[in-house]
Design an enzyme around this catalytic site. Sequence first.
Site, PDB file in Angstrom:
ATOM      1  N   HIS A 158       3.080  -8.329  17.480  1.00 13.06           N
ATOM      2  CA  HIS A 158       2.626  -8.990  16.247  1.00 13.06           C
ATOM      3  C   HIS A 158       3.237 -10.367  16.041  1.00 13.06           C
ATOM      4  O   HIS A 158       2.790 -11.120  15.194  1.00 13.06           O
ATOM      5  CB  HIS A 158       2.957  -8.103  15.036  1.00 13.06           C
ATOM      6  CG  HIS A 158       2.100  -6.870  14.969  1.00 13.06           C
ATOM      7  ND1 HIS A 158       1.042  -6.742  14.085  1.00 13.06           N
ATOM      8  CD2 HIS A 158       2.109  -5.724  15.680  1.00 13.06           C
ATOM      9  CE1 HIS A 158       0.465  -5.562  14.261  1.00 13.06           C
ATOM     10  NE2 HIS A 158       1.097  -4.915  15.221  1.00 13.06           N
ATOM     11  N   ASP A 366       5.070 -18.371  13.290  1.00 16.89           N
ATOM     12  CA  ASP A 366       4.525 -17.096  12.827  1.00 16.89           C
ATOM     13  C   ASP A 366       3.550 -16.592  13.881  1.00 16.89           C
ATOM     14  O   ASP A 366       2.770 -17.378  14.422  1.00 16.89           O
ATOM     15  CB  ASP A 366       3.780 -17.300  11.497  1.00 16.89           C
ATOM     16  CG  ASP A 366       4.003 -16.159  10.528  1.00 16.89           C
ATOM     17  OD1 ASP A 366       4.148 -15.019  10.996  1.00 16.89           O
ATOM     18  OD2 ASP A 366       4.024 -16.406   9.307  1.00 16.89           O
TER      19      ASP A 366
HETATM   20  C1  GDG Z   1       3.988  -9.710  11.074  1.00 17.27           C
HETATM   21  C2  GDG Z   1       4.031 -11.076  11.764  1.00 17.27           C
HETATM   22  C3  GDG Z   1       1.538 -11.202  11.624  1.00 17.27           C
HETATM   23  C4  GDG Z   1       3.533 -10.099   0.907  1.00 17.27           C
HETATM   24  N1  GDG Z   1       4.063 -10.013  -0.321  1.00 17.27           N
HETATM   25  C5  GDG Z   1       3.478  -8.980  -0.920  1.00 17.27           C
HETATM   26  C6  GDG Z   1       2.561  -8.407  -0.016  1.00 17.27           C
HETATM   27  N2  GDG Z   1       2.613  -9.117   1.089  1.00 17.27           N
HETATM   28  C7  GDG Z   1       1.728  -8.878   2.242  1.00 17.27           C
HETATM   29  C8  GDG Z   1       0.798 -10.053   2.453  1.00 17.27           C
HETATM   30  C9  GDG Z   1       0.405  -9.837   3.915  1.00 17.27           C
HETATM   31  C10 GDG Z   1       1.652  -9.181   4.509  1.00 17.27           C
HETATM   32  O1  GDG Z   1       2.457  -8.726   3.430  1.00 17.27           O
HETATM   33  C11 GDG Z   1       2.492 -10.178   5.289  1.00 17.27           C
HETATM   34  O2  GDG Z   1       1.865 -10.461   6.479  1.00 17.27           O
HETATM   35  P1  GDG Z   1       2.206 -11.739   7.332  1.00 17.27           P
HETATM   36  O3  GDG Z   1       1.222 -11.846   8.416  1.00 17.27           O
HETATM   37  O4  GDG Z   1       2.192 -12.929   6.447  1.00 17.27           O
HETATM   38  O5  GDG Z   1       3.702 -11.580   7.844  1.00 17.27           O
HETATM   39  P2  GDG Z   1       4.722 -10.457   8.450  1.00 17.27           P
HETATM   40  O6  GDG Z   1       5.093  -9.448   7.453  1.00 17.27           O
HETATM   41  O7  GDG Z   1       5.856 -11.255   9.001  1.00 17.27           O
HETATM   42  O8  GDG Z   1       3.916  -9.756   9.636  1.00 17.27           O
HETATM   43  C12 GDG Z   1       2.848 -11.946  11.356  1.00 17.27           C
HETATM   44  C13 GDG Z   1       1.573  -9.793  11.051  1.00 17.27           C
HETATM   45  O9  GDG Z   1       2.726  -9.075  11.481  1.00 17.27           O
HETATM   46  C14 GDG Z   1       0.347  -8.988  11.465  1.00 17.27           C
HETATM   47  O10 GDG Z   1       0.211  -8.932  12.851  1.00 17.27           O
HETATM   48  O11 GDG Z   1       0.478 -11.915  11.019  1.00 17.27           O
HETATM   49  O12 GDG Z   1       2.856 -13.162  12.069  1.00 17.27           O
HETATM   50  O13 GDG Z   1       5.266 -11.749  11.486  1.00 17.27           O
HETATM   51  O14 GDG Z   1      -0.658  -8.944   4.036  1.00 17.27           O
HETATM   52  O15 GDG Z   1      -0.263  -9.971   1.552  1.00 17.27           O
HETATM   53  N3  GDG Z   1       1.782  -7.353  -0.322  1.00 17.27           N
HETATM   54  C15 GDG Z   1       1.913  -6.811  -1.562  1.00 17.27           C
HETATM   55  N4  GDG Z   1       2.790  -7.318  -2.487  1.00 17.27           N
HETATM   56  C16 GDG Z   1       3.579  -8.393  -2.211  1.00 17.27           C
HETATM   57  O16 GDG Z   1       4.346  -8.849  -3.077  1.00 17.27           O
HETATM   58  N5  GDG Z   1       1.153  -5.761  -1.887  1.00 17.27           N
END
Ligand code: GDG
Length: 473
Positions: A158, A366
């Site tokens: 990821h 990222d």
């Molecule tokens: C890894 C990789 C890759 C955030 N705050 C809240 C909340 N979130 C949710 C967001 C989003 C998810 O968490 C975060 O996803 P990201 O992709 O931005 O980042 P990582 O957690 O680092 O994920 C990344 C991912 O895996 C998938 O392959 O894209 O690069 O590092 O969905 O909305 N959700 C809720 N409340 C919050 O306050 N419900």
Amino acid sequence: MARLVIVSNRVAIPEDSGKSVAAGGLAVAVKEAFTSYEGLWFGWSGKVVEDPSEEPELIDRGRVQYAVVDLSPQDHREYYSGFANRALWPIMHYRLGLGAFSRSDYAGYQRVNRIFARALAKLIEPDDIIWVHDYHLLPLASELRGLGIANPIGYFHHIPWPAADVFNTLPASNDLLRGIADYDLIGLQTDPDVHNLSRNLIDELRAIPLGGGSLMVDGRRTRIRSFPIGIDVAGFKEAAENAGANKTVRETMAGLRTRKLLIGVDRLDYSKGVPERMEAVDRFFASNPDQRGNVVYLQITPKSRTEVPEYEELSREVNETVGEINGALGEPNWTPIQYVTKAYPRPVLAGLYRAARVGLVTPMRDGMNLVAKEYIVAQTADDPGVLVLSKFAGASRQLPEALLVNPYDRFEVAEAIRTALYMPRGERIERWKPMVDRMTREDVDWWARNFLTDLENFRTIEREPPRAAAAAE
Ligand code: GDG
């Protein structure tokens, strides 16, 4: 039909009622993969206990069975907080200075992968296909092969796969490369990630390219391809459309009055560039004093990995940065940065994205970044907001119409914020439309289907016998 076995560090078990638990990116993705398969989801329960049993606890929820194991305090410290999050995570995100390698942590990482493999092997049936997720489990296929498991095993990474010179600084790098080659299919987020890992295998392990992304490594064939992860577009759109009824969203919008909203949503992690983004916003207000009082920046940042020292340090740094900027610029009736560390339900996030004129997604690195995609999908067609996106997020490859920025350059980010705020409606629609269309085509279902179709194909092509079985003959 083949059964699908998914393995990840953490498992999100739905409640008895069938209601899903609060879904992060991985949980949504896994749920999607199970729509066309019956299966098993295996991983850590999230519990740390003295003397954990090696027998997994089995929980049945209809078509999907869950199998979880607990970790001992030492396992948790060495495998999870130690090697996975203090060595692999920073190195994979190009943060050499933050990498803290220790041999005992690495031994703990290998040990937990072995424990997982032993517990899982007993549950595997001959026709199963196995899909392993993320950097906590790089050696799992090797461990399973060592136990005689010959099923197709795929791996999805990821986070970024860095350039070889960066990855090779990790003392265990060649060991990890040899391990990853035991997967039949390796999925990465973007083509540059595929290039980095393939070159690394060719240069360090003398892997032989066979064309079409396949490589022969130590007499075993593996395939490396990019599968950019998508989001649940239909679900997110619906949440955004209905969010107006939500109290938090309604009150936030009322509180803005005529002010424009900039939004950032990130786990508290140094890869996400939160303090750097705040400094860019500060720069924006410094060079656009007429905008003071007219623009508010909301940063939602739930804490994560609080047991890891670098995250504690980051938390302090962000608090100080917010305090300094708000103290210097704020007025009794205007706070430039609203910083909250609470996690909000997804429908609230969707509504806040929709209310924001600018989405600020400026990670230093990222793998993909799902927030960028969620922001696009949450917009209204006749008055969409503008996405300011780091060129070092995997998502920038599918979202080239966003305002792409270098997150290390706060002047450039400040300028992009200004451009976004002044962008005429026609141009906003012109940029947004191709992005939302692409997100809709390349959603999470498309991603899971592509990966699993590729993995299933391993049944039909000639496969080398697994190393362990070959050695036993
Ligand atoms: C890894 C990789 C890759 C955030 N705050 C809240 C909340 N979130 C949710 C967001 C989003 C998810 O968490 C975060 O996803 P990201 O992709 O931005 O980042 P990582 O957690 O680092 O994920 C990344 C991912 O895996 C998938 O392959 O894209 O690069 O590092 O969905 O909305 N959700 C809720 N409340 C919050 O306050 N419900």
